[in-house]
Design an enzyme around this catalytic site. Structure first.
Site, short mmCIF file in Angstrom:
data_model
loop_
_atom_site.label_atom_id
_atom_site.label_comp_id
_atom_site.label_asym_id
_atom_site.label_seq_id
_atom_site.Cartn_x
_atom_site.Cartn_y
_atom_site.Cartn_z
N GLY A 5 9.18 -3.67 -63.33
CA GLY A 5 8.10 -4.59 -63.71
C GLY A 5 8.58 -6.03 -63.72
O GLY A 5 9.61 -6.37 -63.11
N GLY A 6 7.86 -6.88 -64.43
CA GLY A 6 8.17 -8.31 -64.48
C GLY A 6 9.58 -8.61 -64.97
O GLY A 6 10.29 -9.46 -64.40
N TYR A 59 14.41 -5.98 -78.03
CA TYR A 59 15.06 -6.57 -79.22
C TYR A 59 14.43 -6.09 -80.51
O TYR A 59 14.93 -6.37 -81.59
CB TYR A 59 15.06 -8.11 -79.14
N GLY A 69 13.42 0.47 -64.47
CA GLY A 69 12.19 -0.32 -64.52
C GLY A 69 12.05 -1.18 -63.28
O GLY A 69 13.05 -1.48 -62.61
N ASN A 115 8.39 -19.44 -66.75
CA ASN A 115 8.21 -19.29 -68.21
C ASN A 115 8.41 -20.61 -68.96
O ASN A 115 8.19 -20.66 -70.17
CB ASN A 115 9.14 -18.21 -68.78
N ASP A 141 14.08 -16.57 -67.83
CA ASP A 141 14.19 -15.18 -68.30
C ASP A 141 15.44 -14.49 -67.74
O ASP A 141 16.27 -13.98 -68.51
CB ASP A 141 12.95 -14.37 -67.90
N GLY A 187 18.55 -6.78 -76.72
CA GLY A 187 17.87 -7.87 -76.03
C GLY A 187 17.84 -9.20 -76.76
O GLY A 187 17.31 -10.18 -76.23
N LYS A 204 2.37 -16.23 -66.45
CA LYS A 204 3.61 -16.68 -65.80
C LYS A 204 3.46 -16.92 -64.29
O LYS A 204 4.19 -17.70 -63.71
CB LYS A 204 4.73 -15.64 -66.02
P1 ATR Z 1 7.52 -6.17 -68.19
O1 ATR Z 1 6.95 -7.48 -67.73
O2 ATR Z 1 7.89 -6.12 -69.64
O3 ATR Z 1 8.59 -5.65 -67.29
P2 ATR Z 1 5.65 -4.41 -66.91
O4 ATR Z 1 5.62 -5.29 -65.71
O5 ATR Z 1 4.37 -3.80 -67.40
O6 ATR Z 1 6.26 -5.16 -68.15
O7 ATR Z 1 6.71 -3.22 -66.64
C1 ATR Z 1 6.98 -2.22 -67.55
C2 ATR Z 1 8.07 -1.31 -67.00
O8 ATR Z 1 8.25 -0.23 -67.95
C3 ATR Z 1 7.70 -0.63 -65.69
O9 ATR Z 1 8.87 -0.39 -64.95
C4 ATR Z 1 7.07 0.68 -66.17
O10 ATR Z 1 7.09 1.69 -65.22
P3 ATR Z 1 5.88 1.86 -64.14
O11 ATR Z 1 6.18 0.87 -63.06
O12 ATR Z 1 5.97 3.25 -63.69
O13 ATR Z 1 4.62 1.56 -64.90
C5 ATR Z 1 7.98 1.01 -67.32
N1 ATR Z 1 7.38 1.93 -68.30
C6 ATR Z 1 6.43 1.63 -69.21
N2 ATR Z 1 6.13 2.72 -69.95
C7 ATR Z 1 6.92 3.73 -69.50
C8 ATR Z 1 7.09 5.12 -69.85
N3 ATR Z 1 6.39 5.67 -70.83
N4 ATR Z 1 8.02 5.83 -69.17
C9 ATR Z 1 8.75 5.27 -68.18
N5 ATR Z 1 8.62 3.97 -67.79
C10 ATR Z 1 7.72 3.22 -68.45
#
Ligand code: ATR
Length: 287
Positions: free
Chosen positions: A133-134, A227, A131, A92, A107, A248, A71
């Site tokens: 992340g992306g 989802y 969260g 995307n 997205d 989702g 992406k």
């Molecule tokens: P996406 O693109 O789906 O958001 P990502 O960028 O890998 O995927 O982000 C995953 C998110 O889930 C992050 O916020 C991650 O927290 P970290 O930044 O601490 O890694 C969170 N996450 C994944 N597994 C987790 C867990 N077991 N407990 C709490 N948060 C989790």
């Protein structure tokens, strides 16, 4: 619809693409709308992105989606990015307009459309995003364009939340954004909307919820972008508490519908969106 010489190919490129619902969503729309297109998914090796794009252009493929991990990598290959997606740094959906590649990110827009379709107003609302992340980025970049009161980010790795806050405040300096780590005490009662963007609730964490719902006010709206399963632990707990809650599927389908509208250059009906959501819910349920 019969596949013949006039049929146009659309596709998804990513790695891995296993289990993606994009072909199911798009081919369902093509069938229902009687559009002579097919949609496939291609698993592309890391060093083959450039060649793949060249190939898609040679075949005059009119549009495609991009999923992880490409992406961000796709951006240098684009001729243009639509204005509303320029800040996100991730794309995307791409349209091939007479050989020029134009990108959009649907997205976060898919999530906003889900809120809108359910008449959920964001005005003056306090939002808790779990969260950083992306997925959190895609959604929060859209949220900050709205007239919100506050965003709080709760993430396992607090520094990642702080980085997201900085990026968001660069675009909207006036918005109050707080960041918390998982162990920190937060004033849950003030939030109107909670959005889980983490993978907690999905396999292998299907029996886990990212947050305890005790302490939130009773008109809290709970959104989980997961989802599969359709009802995560977070959502089943929200249900028990009587909170309005959303999974989702609508966001997923809406990002596809918005991609489709971008390619077709016309709107699809709300009925079409609702039918696709129903179809995907059933598809996930039976899987
Ligand atoms: P996406 O693109 O789906 O958001 P990502 O960028 O890998 O995927 O982000 C995953 C998110 O889930 C992050 O916020 C991650 O927290 P970290 O930044 O601490 O890694 C969170 N996450 C994944 N597994 C987790 C867990 N077991 N407990 C709490 N948060 C989790």
């Amino acid at each position: 619809m019969e596949i013949n010489w006039k049929t146009s190919l659309y596709c998804l490129i990513g790695n891995p693409i296993d289990g993606t619902y994009s072909p199911i969503i798009h081919n369902f729309i093509y069938k229902e709308e009687e559009i002579d297109n097919i949609y496939m998914a291609f698993n592309i090796k890391e060093d083959k992105l450039k060649e793949t794009l060249k190939g898609l252009l040679s075949l005059n493929v009119k549009g495609f989606n991009i999923t992880a991990p490409y992406k961000e990598d796709i951006i240098p290959f684009l001729d243009e990015i639509v204005e509303e997606s320029r800040d996100i740094g991730a794309i995307n959906t791409v349209k091939n307009k007479n050989g020029k590649l134009i990108g959009i990110n649907t997205d976060g827009l898919g999530f906003m459309k889900m809120l809108d379709d359910n008449n959920i107003s964001l005005k003056d609302k306090r939002i808790l995003i779990i969260g950083a992340g992306g997925a959190a980025k895609g959604i929060s970049y859209e949220l900050i364009k709205e007239d919100l009161r506050e965003i709080s980010i709760l993430n396992r790795t607090k520094e990642r939340g702080v980085k997201l806050k900085k990026d968001l405040n660069r675009l909207n300096r006036d918005l109050e954004i707080e960041v918390f780590g998982m162990e920190e005490d937060i004033n849950k009662y003030k939030f109107d909307i909670l959005i889980n963007t983490t993978t907690v609730g999905m396999e292998p964490y299907h029996d886990k919820s990212p947050i305890d719902l005790d302490g939130f006010k009773e008109n809290l709206i709970v959104c989980d972008i997961i989802y599969k399963p359709l009802e995560t632990k977070l959502l089943s707990e929200a249900k028990v508490k009587g909170f309005e809650h959303y999974n989702g599927v609508a966001m997923l389908v809406n990002q596809g519908v918005l991609a489709q509208e971008f390619w077709l250059n016309r709107s699809l009906s709300r009925k079409m969106t609702l039918e696709t959501i129903e179809y995907i819910q059933e598809y996930v349920r039976l899987e």
